[in-house]
Design a protein around this motif. Structure first.
Motif, PDB file in Angstrom:
ATOM      1  N   GLU A 139       0.823  -1.202   0.000  1.00  0.00           N
ATOM      2  CA  GLU A 139       0.000   0.000   0.000  1.00  0.00           C
ATOM      3  C   GLU A 139       0.861   1.259   0.000  1.00  0.00           C
ATOM      4  N   ALA A 140       1.924   1.247   0.787  1.00  0.00           N
ATOM      5  CA  ALA A 140       2.803   2.413   0.863  1.00  0.00           C
ATOM      6  C   ALA A 140       3.468   2.687  -0.480  1.00  0.00           C
ATOM      7  N   GLY A 141       4.001   1.643  -1.108  1.00  0.00           N
ATOM      8  CA  GLY A 141       4.671   1.824  -2.393  1.00  0.00           C
ATOM      9  C   GLY A 141       3.751   2.388  -3.453  1.00  0.00           C
ATOM     10  N   ILE A 142       2.542   1.837  -3.544  1.00  0.00           N
ATOM     11  CA  ILE A 142       1.580   2.292  -4.555  1.00  0.00           C
ATOM     12  C   ILE A 142       1.110   3.705  -4.266  1.00  0.00           C
ATOM     13  N   SER A 143       0.766   3.990  -3.013  1.00  0.00           N
ATOM     14  CA  SER A 143       0.204   5.296  -2.658  1.00  0.00           C
ATOM     15  C   SER A 143       1.211   6.430  -2.802  1.00  0.00           C
ATOM     16  N   THR A 152       3.931   6.489  -4.659  1.00  0.00           N
ATOM     17  CA  THR A 152       4.233   6.666  -6.084  1.00  0.00           C
ATOM     18  C   THR A 152       3.108   7.415  -6.784  1.00  0.00           C
ATOM     19  N   ALA A 153       1.860   6.988  -6.545  1.00  0.00           N
ATOM     20  CA  ALA A 153       0.713   7.653  -7.170  1.00  0.00           C
ATOM     21  C   ALA A 153       0.585   9.098  -6.697  1.00  0.00           C
ATOM     22  N   GLY A 154       0.860   9.322  -5.405  1.00  0.00           N
ATOM     23  CA  GLY A 154       0.770  10.678  -4.868  1.00  0.00           C
ATOM     24  C   GLY A 154       1.818  11.614  -5.428  1.00  0.00           C
ATOM     25  N   LEU A 155       3.041  11.119  -5.586  1.00  0.00           N
ATOM     26  CA  LEU A 155       4.116  11.948  -6.152  1.00  0.00           C
ATOM     27  C   LEU A 155       3.845  12.262  -7.620  1.00  0.00           C
ATOM     28  N   LEU A 156       3.345  11.278  -8.361  1.00  0.00           N
ATOM     29  CA  LEU A 156       3.063  11.490  -9.779  1.00  0.00           C
ATOM     30  C   LEU A 156       1.904  12.463  -9.999  1.00  0.00           C
ATOM     31  N   SER A 157       0.928  12.436  -9.091  1.00  0.00           N
ATOM     32  CA  SER A 157      -0.251  13.305  -9.249  1.00  0.00           C
ATOM     33  C   SER A 157      -0.123  14.619  -8.481  1.00  0.00           C
ATOM     34  N   LEU A 168      -2.482  11.910  -0.635  1.00  0.00           N
ATOM     35  CA  LEU A 168      -2.187  10.546  -1.060  1.00  0.00           C
ATOM     36  C   LEU A 168      -0.777  10.127  -0.622  1.00  0.00           C
ATOM     37  N   VAL A 169       0.167  11.057  -0.705  1.00  0.00           N
ATOM     38  CA  VAL A 169       1.523  10.767  -0.225  1.00  0.00           C
ATOM     39  C   VAL A 169       1.497  10.518   1.286  1.00  0.00           C
ATOM     40  N   SER A 170       0.741  11.338   2.016  1.00  0.00           N
ATOM     41  CA  SER A 170       0.626  11.164   3.469  1.00  0.00           C
ATOM     42  C   SER A 170       0.005   9.815   3.806  1.00  0.00           C
ATOM     43  N   PHE A 171      -0.979   9.437   3.021  1.00  0.00           N
ATOM     44  CA  PHE A 171      -1.612   8.136   3.217  1.00  0.00           C
ATOM     45  C   PHE A 171      -0.593   7.013   3.032  1.00  0.00           C
ATOM     46  N   PHE A 188      -5.726  14.040 -10.863  1.00  0.00           N
ATOM     47  CA  PHE A 188      -6.520  12.914 -10.386  1.00  0.00           C
ATOM     48  C   PHE A 188      -5.731  11.623 -10.565  1.00  0.00           C
ATOM     49  N   SER A 189      -5.820  10.729  -9.576  1.00  0.00           N
ATOM     50  CA  SER A 189      -5.099   9.463  -9.632  1.00  0.00           C
ATOM     51  C   SER A 189      -6.077   8.303  -9.477  1.00  0.00           C
ATOM     52  N   LEU A 190      -6.339   7.593 -10.576  1.00  0.00           N
ATOM     53  CA  LEU A 190      -7.229   6.438 -10.524  1.00  0.00           C
ATOM     54  C   LEU A 190      -6.611   5.315  -9.683  1.00  0.00           C
ATOM     55  N   VAL A 191      -5.292   5.141  -9.800  1.00  0.00           N
ATOM     56  CA  VAL A 191      -4.604   4.124  -9.001  1.00  0.00           C
ATOM     57  C   VAL A 191      -4.763   4.429  -7.517  1.00  0.00           C
TER      58      VAL A 191
END
Length: 215
Positions: free
Chosen positions: A34-38, A40-45, A50-53, A121-124
């Protein structure tokens, strides 16, 4: 807390310890993913919420690892004095990671509010948040139940950390959707800020329990 010696452990307590240990193993694997996906998705968006999550998930993985060490210690039959010290260490680590998480979220949120940059917006991110709405309540409920059976303050604190993640999930998901469909760019950093008070309260509670552990 009272920690029985290994030879005095009942079959019921042994089963509860094994149950708790497997819950922590599951928590570690899920939250690392969860940390890796969130993150990464937060930094890209460009989403601080989302990064905090994602960083909260990393904190959960750390605390689960420390608690796993504590549970294995009791199963291996170490002395009560050693268990008491390890309980203190576990609770102090939980307190520290809560505090660090609160500081990080606060910094990220204020920085995004000051820059007024609208995140993409991040669908992931939405998918992993929806998955967490299912996983975290299950983990929290099971940990709290086993924690009460074992009279384990640290396991109950860990179950509360799962609730923090659930609270964060709802808030972050709301922020992402408000930004997407209403154009409220500030909803994302505000969502992150709403998490800070609860995180700091849990840091203080864990610290107080650490001070009283073994008394």
């Amino acid at each position: 807390m009272n920690f029985p010696a290994q030879e005095e452990l009942s079959d019921r307590r042994k089963r509860s310890l094994r149950h708790a240990r497997w819950l922590e193993i599951g928590t570690i694997f899920y939250n690392v993913t969860e940390a890796g996906i969130s993150v990464t998705a937060g930094l890209l968006s460009g989403s601080p919420a989302l990064v905090s999550f994602g960083f909260d998930a990393a904190v959960e993985a750390i605390s689960a690892s420390v608690l796993f060490w504590r549970l294995v210690s009791e199963e291996s039959g170490v002395a009560q004095s050693v268990l008491s010290r390890r309980t203190k260490v576990t609770l102090y680590v939980l307190s520290l990671v809560f505090l660090l998480l609160g500081g990080f979220i606060l910094y990220e949120s204020i920085e995004k509010l000051a820059s007024q940059k609208q995140p993409d917006f991040s669908l992931v991110g939405v998918v992993i948040l929806c998955l967490s709405l299912i996983v975290n309540p299950m983990l929290s409920f099971r940990k709290r139940r086993v924690g009460k059976k074992l009279d384990s303050h640290e396991l109950i604190m860990d179950s509360r950390e799962q609730l923090i993640c659930l609270y964060m999930t709802v808030v972050v998901l709301a922020g992402l959707l408000l930004n997407k469909y209403l154009g409220w760019w500030w909803a994302d950093p505000i969502a992150a800020l709403l998490i800070v008070p609860y995180v700091l309260i849990q840091a203080w509670k864990a610290f107080r329990k650490a001070q009283n552990a073994g008394h």
